[in-house]
Motif scaffolding. Structure first.
Motif, PDB file in Angstrom:
ATOM      1  N   ALA A   1       0.835  -1.208   0.000  1.00 23.36           N
ATOM      2  CA  ALA A   1       0.000   0.000   0.000  1.00 23.36           C
ATOM      3  C   ALA A   1       0.868   1.255   0.000  1.00 23.36           C
ATOM      4  O   ALA A   1       0.565   2.237  -0.699  1.00 23.36           O
ATOM      5  N   GLY A   2       1.958   1.241   0.767  1.00 25.83           N
ATOM      6  CA  GLY A   2       2.868   2.381   0.783  1.00 25.83           C
ATOM      7  C   GLY A   2       3.525   2.594  -0.560  1.00 25.83           C
ATOM      8  O   GLY A   2       3.662   3.730  -1.043  1.00 25.83           O
ATOM      9  N   GLN A   3       3.932   1.493  -1.191  1.00 27.65           N
ATOM     10  CA  GLN A   3       4.558   1.580  -2.502  1.00 27.65           C
ATOM     11  C   GLN A   3       3.579   2.119  -3.540  1.00 27.65           C
ATOM     12  O   GLN A   3       3.922   2.988  -4.355  1.00 27.65           O
TER      13      GLN A   3
ATOM     14  N   ILE B   1       0.865   0.225   6.837  1.00 33.07           N
ATOM     15  CA  ILE B   1       0.416  -0.995   7.522  1.00 33.07           C
ATOM     16  C   ILE B   1      -0.733  -0.660   8.460  1.00 33.07           C
ATOM     17  O   ILE B   1      -1.729  -1.392   8.539  1.00 33.07           O
ATOM     18  N   ASN B   2      -0.623   0.473   9.168  1.00 33.70           N
ATOM     19  CA  ASN B   2      -1.702   0.905  10.043  1.00 33.70           C
ATOM     20  C   ASN B   2      -2.982   1.165   9.249  1.00 33.70           C
ATOM     21  O   ASN B   2      -4.091   0.894   9.713  1.00 33.70           O
ATOM     22  N   TYR B   3      -2.818   1.698   8.049  1.00 31.93           N
ATOM     23  CA  TYR B   3      -3.993   1.985   7.216  1.00 31.93           C
ATOM     24  C   TYR B   3      -4.713   0.697   6.830  1.00 31.93           C
ATOM     25  O   TYR B   3      -5.934   0.595   6.963  1.00 31.93           O
ATOM     26  N   VAL B   4      -3.968  -0.286   6.358  1.00 33.86           N
ATOM     27  CA  VAL B   4      -4.582  -1.567   5.997  1.00 33.86           C
ATOM     28  C   VAL B   4      -5.168  -2.237   7.236  1.00 33.86           C
ATOM     29  O   VAL B   4      -6.282  -2.793   7.202  1.00 33.86           O
ATOM     30  N   ALA B   5      -4.442  -2.165   8.347  1.00 30.54           N
ATOM     31  CA  ALA B   5      -4.921  -2.771   9.597  1.00 30.54           C
ATOM     32  C   ALA B   5      -6.221  -2.131  10.056  1.00 30.54           C
ATOM     33  O   ALA B   5      -7.077  -2.797  10.657  1.00 30.54           O
ATOM     34  N   PHE B   6      -6.381  -0.828   9.782  1.00 30.64           N
ATOM     35  CA  PHE B   6      -7.625  -0.147  10.173  1.00 30.64           C
ATOM     36  C   PHE B   6      -8.839  -0.859   9.567  1.00 30.64           C
ATOM     37  O   PHE B   6      -9.867  -1.037  10.236  1.00 30.64           O
ATOM     38  N   TRP B   7      -8.730  -1.276   8.319  1.00 35.34           N
ATOM     39  CA  TRP B   7      -9.866  -1.925   7.666  1.00 35.34           C
ATOM     40  C   TRP B   7     -10.138  -3.303   8.260  1.00 35.34           C
ATOM     41  O   TRP B   7     -11.295  -3.711   8.398  1.00 35.34           O
ATOM     42  N   ILE B   8      -9.087  -4.007   8.649  1.00 34.80           N
ATOM     43  CA  ILE B   8      -9.274  -5.302   9.304  1.00 34.80           C
ATOM     44  C   ILE B   8     -10.000  -5.108  10.633  1.00 34.80           C
ATOM     45  O   ILE B   8     -10.936  -5.847  10.969  1.00 34.80           O
TER      46      ILE B   8
END
Length: 586
Positions: A174-176, A261-268
Motif C-alpha cells: 500500500a505504501g509503494q 500498515i496501520n492503514y490496511v490494519a484499520f480496515w481489518i
C-alpha cells in the motif's frame, strides 16, 4: 441484556459528547477557527501537517485504540460485570474524553510543544527530566504487557502468523502504491484489503498450520517444549517475531512501514467490529448467570479499588492517549473547532469498542463458568478472539476462520501501537541520556536497547501482574497529563475544575494501585518463595526476579509522580496567588 447494554453505551455517547463535551467546548475553550493552528504555522510535511478532520479522526482512533480497551474489560469482569461496565461508561463520560480533547487543545494553543517542554514551564525546570524517566518506564510496561499477549498467546497459534505477515506485506505494498506508483487510494485499499483477507484465510489451511506447529514444537497437539525459565519454544519464536516487526516499524520511514500498515490494519479492525456488532444484533444473547458483582478482593489481581480502575487501562481513560493527542494530533489539526470531533469523538468510539470487548467476555459465554473455561482473565486475548468468532458465526462466518481473524485483529491492534511506543522510547532515551551517552542518539542503538528490555519483561514477568502494573502506570500518566492541563487552564484564567477533579481522583487511585503492587510484590509474593511447593512456584529464580522488577518499577513511578505532583501543587498555589492579586491591582 446485551442489546440493552449497547443502548446504554450509545446513550452515554450521545449525552456525553453532544451535551457535556460540547458545553465545555463552547463555554470554556471557545475554539476559534480563524486562528492559525501549529499545523499551518509550522507546516513541514513531517510532524506539522494540516489534515482533514475525518482523516485525522481515523488516525486518532487507530493511534489510541490498542489492546487496552479489549483486554482490560475482559480481565476486569472478574470483579463482576457491573463494576466493569460502570467504569467503562462513567470513566469515559467524566474523565476519558476530557483528557484526550484537552491534550489536543493545549498542544494547539501552545504551538505544538511536547509535555516535556510544557512541564518545564508550567510546573518546574526539574520536572522535564523526571517526566522523561517516568514516560520511559511507562512505555516499557506497555511493550511488556502487549508483547506477552502477542508473543506468547496470539502468534503462537499456528493459524495466525502467516495472516499477520501477509497483512504487513500488504501494508508495505500500500505504501509503494500510494507514494511511489501514485495509485488511486480506492484501488490501493481494495487490492491490499483483499490480499489481507486471503492471507488470513491461507493461514488457516492445514499445511500452513502444520508448518508453524513444527516451528513451535507443537506438532500433533504436543505441548511446546520449555527452553528456559517458563519460556516455551513457541513463546520464544513468537516473542522474537514481535521484536523483529517492531524493529522495522521503529527505524524505517513512516511512509514505508508504519503508516501504510496501520492503514490496511484499520480496515481489518473496522470490519471486525462491524461483523461483531452485526452478529450480536442477530443473536442478542443475555448474560446468563454471570454475576453483576462477585467479591471485593480477587486473588492474583487485588481489591476492586484501586485495582479495577487501572485494569481497564484504556476503555475509560489512558495516559497513552495524551501523548498521541499532544505530540501527534495537535500538530495536524487544521482548525481548532475540529478538536472535539477528533479527540472527544475518538475516545467515545473507544468506549463503544471497550463495551463490545466487555460483551465478548460475558454475553458470548452466557455464564461466569463459561468465561473461566474460555480462559478467563489470564487468557483475555483468546476470550476476545473466540467471543468475536461466536458473534460473527451468527451470520455465517466459520468459527475457525473467525477465531483466526480475531487473533490477527488483536495482533494488529497491538503491533501498530508498539511501533510508536518504541519510537517514543528511543526519543526519550536520546533526550535523557544522549549528552552523556552519545550512542543513545543513534536510531538503531536506542531501538535495540528498548527491544532488549522488552524481551526481559516478556520472558520474566507473568501477564496479569504486568498488566495491572502497566494499567497503573498508564492511568498515572493520564493523571499527570490532567495536572498539566489544569495548570495550563489556570495560567490562562479559565475554569479548571473539570480537569482538576479528574486529576485528583486518578492520581489518588493510581498511586494507591502502584503502592499496593509494590507491597504485594515485596511483602506478599516474595515470602512465598520460602515454600514453592505450597504456592506452586515452578521457577523460584524467575518468580523472585519478576517480583523485584514489579516492586522496583512501581516505586520508581511513585517517586517520580510524587515529585511531579508536589511541584504541581506549588505551581497551583502560585497561579491562585496571581489570580487573587489581579482584582487588587485593578
Amino acid at each position: 441484556m446485551s442489546i440493552l447494554i449497547l443502548i446504554i453505551g450509545l446513550a452515554a455517547i450521545g449525552v456525553g459528547y453532544f451535551w457535556y463535551a460540547r458545553t465545555i467546548d463552547r463555554t470554556i475553550i471557545q475554539p476559534d477557527d480563524k486562528k492559525a493552528t501549529p499545523a499551518k504555522m509550522y507546516m513541514d510535511g513531517v510532524d506539522f501537517t494540516p489534515a482533514n478532520r475525518n482523516v485525522l479522526f481515523g488516525y486518532q482512533f487507530k493511534s489510541i485504540a490498542a489492546l487496552g480497551p479489549i483486554l482490560g474489560p475482559i480481565v476486569a469482569v472478574q470483579w463482576g460485570w457491573l463494576p466493569a461496565l460502570l467504569w467503562i461508561i462513567l470513566g469515559t463520560f467524566f474523565i476519558g474524553w476530557v483528557q484526550d480533547y484537552s491534550s489536543i487543545i493545549m498542544g494547539v494553543r501552545e504551538e505544538g510543544q511536547t509535555f516535556g517542554a510544557l512541564s518545564y514551564r508550567l510546573i518546574s525546570p526539574r520536572s522535564r527530566m523526571i517526566l522523561l524517566i517516568f514516560i520511559y518506564f511507562y512505555l516499557w510496561l506497555i511493550m511488556g504487557a502487549f508483547g506477552i499477549q502477542v508473543g506468547f498467546n496470539l502468534l503462537t497459534n499456528p493459524a495466525v502468523p502467516l495472516g499477520v505477515i501477509i497483512v504487513i506485506l500488504a501494508g508495505i505494498l500500500a505504501g509503494q502504491m500510494t507514494y511511489k506508483w501514485k495509485q488511486d487510494i480506492i484501488l490501493t485499499s481494495v487490492i491490499t484489503v483483499v490480499i489481507s483477507f486471503i492471507g488470513i484465510w491461507l493461514g488457516t489451511l492445514e499445511p500452513v498450520r502444520n508448518f508453524w506447529a513444527a516451528l513451535f514444537g507443537t506438532s500433533g497437539g504436543a505441548a511446546s517444549p520449555k527452553l528456559f525459565l517458563n519460556v516455551t519454544q513457541a513463546g520464544f519464536v513468537g516473542s522474537l517475531l514481535v521484536v523483529i516487526i517492531c524493529y522495522f516499524g521503529a527505524v524505517l520511514p513512516i511512509w514505508r512501514w508504519a503508516q501504510p500498515i496501520n492503514y490496511v490494519a484499520f480496515w481489518i479492525v473496522f470490519l471486525g467490529i462491524l461483523g461483531g456488532v452485526l452478529g450480536l444484533l442477530i443473536w442478542h444473547p443475555g448474560l446468563g448467570d454471570f454475576p453483576a458483582y462477585r467479591q471485593f478482593n480477587i486473588t492474583g489481581l487485588g481489591p476492586l479499588w484501586p485495582i479495577l480502575f487501572v485494569t481497564i487501562a484504556c476503555g475509560a481513560i489512558s495516559g497513552w492517549h495524551s501523548l498521541v493527542s499532544s505530540s501527534g494530533t495537535a500538530r495536524q489539526l487544521e482548525k481548532e473547532g475540529d478538536a472535539l470531533f477528533v479527540g472527544g469523538g475518538a475516545m467515545f468510539l473507544e468506549m463503544f469498542f471497550a463495551t463490545m470487548a466487555f460483551l465478548t467476555a460475558t454475553a458470548a459465554w452466557g455464564s461466569y463458568q463459561g468465561y473461566v473455561d474460555a480462559g478467563g482473565g489470564a487468557k483475555a486475548a483468546a476470550v476476545f478472539a473466540n467471543g468475536l468468532a461466536a458473534f460473527m458465526n451468527r451470520w455465517g462466518l466459520p468459527k475457525d476462520f473467525g477465531t483466526a481473524y480475531g487473533m490477527v485483529f488483536l495482533c494488529l491492534m497491538a503491533l501498530t501501537i508498539m511501533y510508536l511506543v518504541v519510537r517514543f522510547m528511543r526519543v526519550a532515551s536520546a533526550e535523557a541520556l544522549g549528552e552523556r551517552i552519545p550512542a543513545m542518539k543513534n536510531v538503531h542503538v536506542g531501538t535495540i536497547v528498548a527491544l532488549v528490555l522488552t524481551l526481559v519483561l516478556i520472558w520474566v514477568v507473568p501477564f496479569l501482574q504486568i498488566w495491572v502494573l502497566f494499567g497503573a502506570a498508564n492511568q498515572l500518566m493520564a493523571s499527570l497529563a490532567l495536572l498539566l492541563i489544569t495548570l495550563w487552564l489556570m495560567s490562562r484564567g479559565k475554569n479548571y475544575r473539570w480537569t482538576f477533579w479528574p486529576f485528583v481522583f486518578m492520581f489518588v487511585t493510581t498511586m494507591g494501585a502502584l503502592l499496593y503492587k509494590a507491597y504485594e510484590a515485596f511483602f506478599i509474593n516474595l515470602p512465598k518463595t520460602a515454600d514453592p511447593e505450597k504456592y506452586k512456584i515452578a521457577n523460584v529464580g524467575q518468580y523472585t526476579t519478576a517480583q523485584i522488577i514489579i516492586g522496583i518499577v512501581a516505586l520508581i513511578l511513585v517517586v517520580a509522580a510524587g515529585i511531579l505532583a508536589w511541584d504541581g501543587i506549588q505551581a497551583i498555589r502560585r497561579y491562585r496567588a496571581k489570580a487573587a492579586a489581579r482584582p487588587a491591582r485593578a
